[in-house]
Motif scaffolding. Structure first.
Motif, PDB file in Angstrom:
ATOM      1  N   PRO A 107     -17.221 -75.636 -11.198  1.00  0.00           N
ATOM      2  CA  PRO A 107     -16.145 -74.632 -11.262  1.00  0.00           C
ATOM      3  C   PRO A 107     -15.987 -73.785 -10.008  1.00  0.00           C
ATOM      4  CG  PRO A 107     -18.030 -73.958 -12.608  1.00  0.00           C
ATOM      5  CD  PRO A 107     -18.295 -75.358 -12.183  1.00  0.00           C
ATOM      6  N   GLN A 108     -17.066 -73.586  -9.231  1.00  0.00           N
ATOM      7  CA  GLN A 108     -16.944 -72.706  -8.079  1.00  0.00           C
ATOM      8  C   GLN A 108     -16.103 -73.338  -6.974  1.00  0.00           C
ATOM      9  OE1 GLN A 108     -19.898 -73.971  -9.180  1.00  0.00           O
ATOM     10  NE2 GLN A 108     -21.387 -74.162  -7.535  1.00  0.00           N
ATOM     11  N   GLY A 109     -15.377 -72.497  -6.283  1.00  0.00           N
ATOM     12  CA  GLY A 109     -14.551 -72.950  -5.173  1.00  0.00           C
ATOM     13  C   GLY A 109     -15.349 -73.034  -3.889  1.00  0.00           C
ATOM     14  N   GLY A 110     -14.633 -73.005  -2.779  1.00  0.00           N
ATOM     15  CA  GLY A 110     -15.298 -73.066  -1.480  1.00  0.00           C
ATOM     16  C   GLY A 110     -15.361 -74.475  -0.937  1.00  0.00           C
ATOM     17  N   SER A 111     -15.887 -74.588   0.250  1.00  0.00           N
ATOM     18  CA  SER A 111     -15.959 -75.873   0.930  1.00  0.00           C
ATOM     19  C   SER A 111     -17.079 -76.735   0.345  1.00  0.00           C
ATOM     20  CB  SER A 111     -16.185 -75.671   2.432  1.00  0.00           C
ATOM     21  OG  SER A 111     -17.414 -74.998   2.657  1.00  0.00           O
TER      22      SER A 111
END
Length: 397
Positions: free
Chosen positions: A243-247
């Motif tokens: 679920p977490q975003g980011g690269s």
């Protein structure tokens, strides 16, 4: 009385006999090929994958349940009808998380017994149970006791196997653990820090030979046919998105590296190694698993190559273009694709390609790097032309 042969003829005869004697040496062992099915939730894509891989893998090792320190037992939702129709021998895999504070032998044994009863009652071709546990070295003696209990309770005719880690090679308890099972599976992928990579062929061969020297029983080697991604906070993302975003930093087991390991083991067989188990069965939509065509090429030791081509679909003066990889190996997206522009008045690039005109040449220029998996295609762009040479596209790396 036999006449003496001239010295030269005698030497030739001797050399010929030596050559024939060399032909009698045992050939490299043909390794059994099996595959893991590792999804908690089965879907329609499993049916297609089972049919397409039926001739490639002798046995299916199927994730049944996982025990986690916080979530408890999680049961996989398996399509028994598909497995029954498939008919291949099955190994039910029970995953015990390495972070469990203790192993509850009673609960584990009960879960295994329930699985065995249910699978046998469903008419599945169950041949054995595998326990997948990343046990710490200082707990291997206790693990051996658990395995002794589980094996004693298994019905006759079912085997017990375990996955093993290269780190166990430094433990004096490893022979005791192996004595409690019928066979084992040495895992040589994803056993180091993720930053160190997913797979190292040289290390894998070294571990396999060292393990074969310790194990007096047959074992399989678990090999990777997939990739993972590392999130910014160090979590590992595989077939299911986190679920977490980011690269994301993508890590892949390269088919060329795994193919080299197979060639090395074919040239110098590893003691007691009887087969390979591939992780994991590729499903449609699983973007981090190797395509089945790549996995088939590696396990059958076929040449690996990509083959990028442009295909054209015409509707009047409108030409829709796609980039296709008809090879068995993924390839980097080409930086430049050219064709004659003499009879084209307009067009555009899509999905990371920009169209530009240079003299009498049309050029699709890549704007960002990417990969095109074996057997896959992607839209390239469109052109409006009164005439277009469909085979005139020139693909540059």
């Amino acid at each position: 009385m036999f006449a003496l042969l001239p010295l030269r003829r005698l030497l030739i005869c001797c050399l010929s006999l030596l050559a024939l004697a060399g032909c009698d040496r045992p050939s490299a062992i043909a390794l059994d090929q099996q595959v893991y099915i590792w999804q908690r939730q089965w879907r329609a894509a499993h049916a297609q994958a089972l049919v397409a891989s039926h001739a490639d893998f002798s046995t299916l090792r199927v994730l049944v349940a996982q025990a986690h320190p916080n979530e408890g037992w999680i049961q996989a939702r398996i399509d028994n009808d598909l497995l029954r129709q498939d008919g291949r021998p099955l190994i039910a895999v029970i995953r015990l998380d390495g972070q469990l504070p203790r192993l509850d032998s009673s609960a584990i044994d009960q879960h295994i017994q329930t699985t065995v009863r249910n699978w046998q009652a469903s008419g599945l071709n169950l041949r054995g149970v595998e326990i997948d546990h990343d046990c710490a070295n200082n707990r291997l003696s206790a693990y051996a006791q658990l395995l002794h209990t589980v094996r004693a309770e298994l019905p006759a005719g079912l085997t017990l196997s375990i996955t093993a880690l290269p780190a166990w090679l430094s433990s004096k308890a490893l022979p005791t653990v192996l004595q409690e099972v019928d066979s084992s599976v040495l895992q040589v992928h994803a056993v180091s820090r993720p930053e160190a990579g997913l797979f190292d062929a040289q290390l894998a061969l070294r571990w396999a030979n060292a393990y074969g020297a310790v194990s007096s029983k047959p074992f399989h080697l678990a090999l990777p046919a997939y990739g993972v991604a590392l999130t910014e906070n160090g979590d590992v993302e595989s077939e299911a998105p986190l679920p977490q975003g980011g690269s994301r930093r993508e890590l892949h087991a390269k088919p060329e590296d795994v193919a080299k390991l197979l060639r090395d083991m074919q040239a110098a067989p590893v003691p007691h190694l009887t087969g390979l188990i591939w992780f994991r069965l590729p499903l449609a939509g699983d973007r981090r698993a190797w395509p089945l065509v790549t996995l088939q090429a590696v396990l059958h030791q076929q040449p690996l190559r990509s083959n990028l081509q442009v295909t054209v679909q015409q509707q009047g003066e409108l030409f829709e273009l796609r980039l296709v990889n008809s090879g068995n190996l993924s390839a980097a997206l080409p930086t430049l694709i050219r064709n004659d522009a003499a009879h084209c008045e307009s067009g555009d690039g899509v999905q990371g390609y920009r169209l530009q005109r240079a003299a009498n040449t049309l050029e699709f220029v890549r704007q960002s790097p990417g990969q095109l998996a074996a057997g896959q295609s992607r839209a390239l762009g469109w052109l409006r032309c009164s005439q277009l040479d469909h085979g005139g596209f020139r693909v540059s790396p």
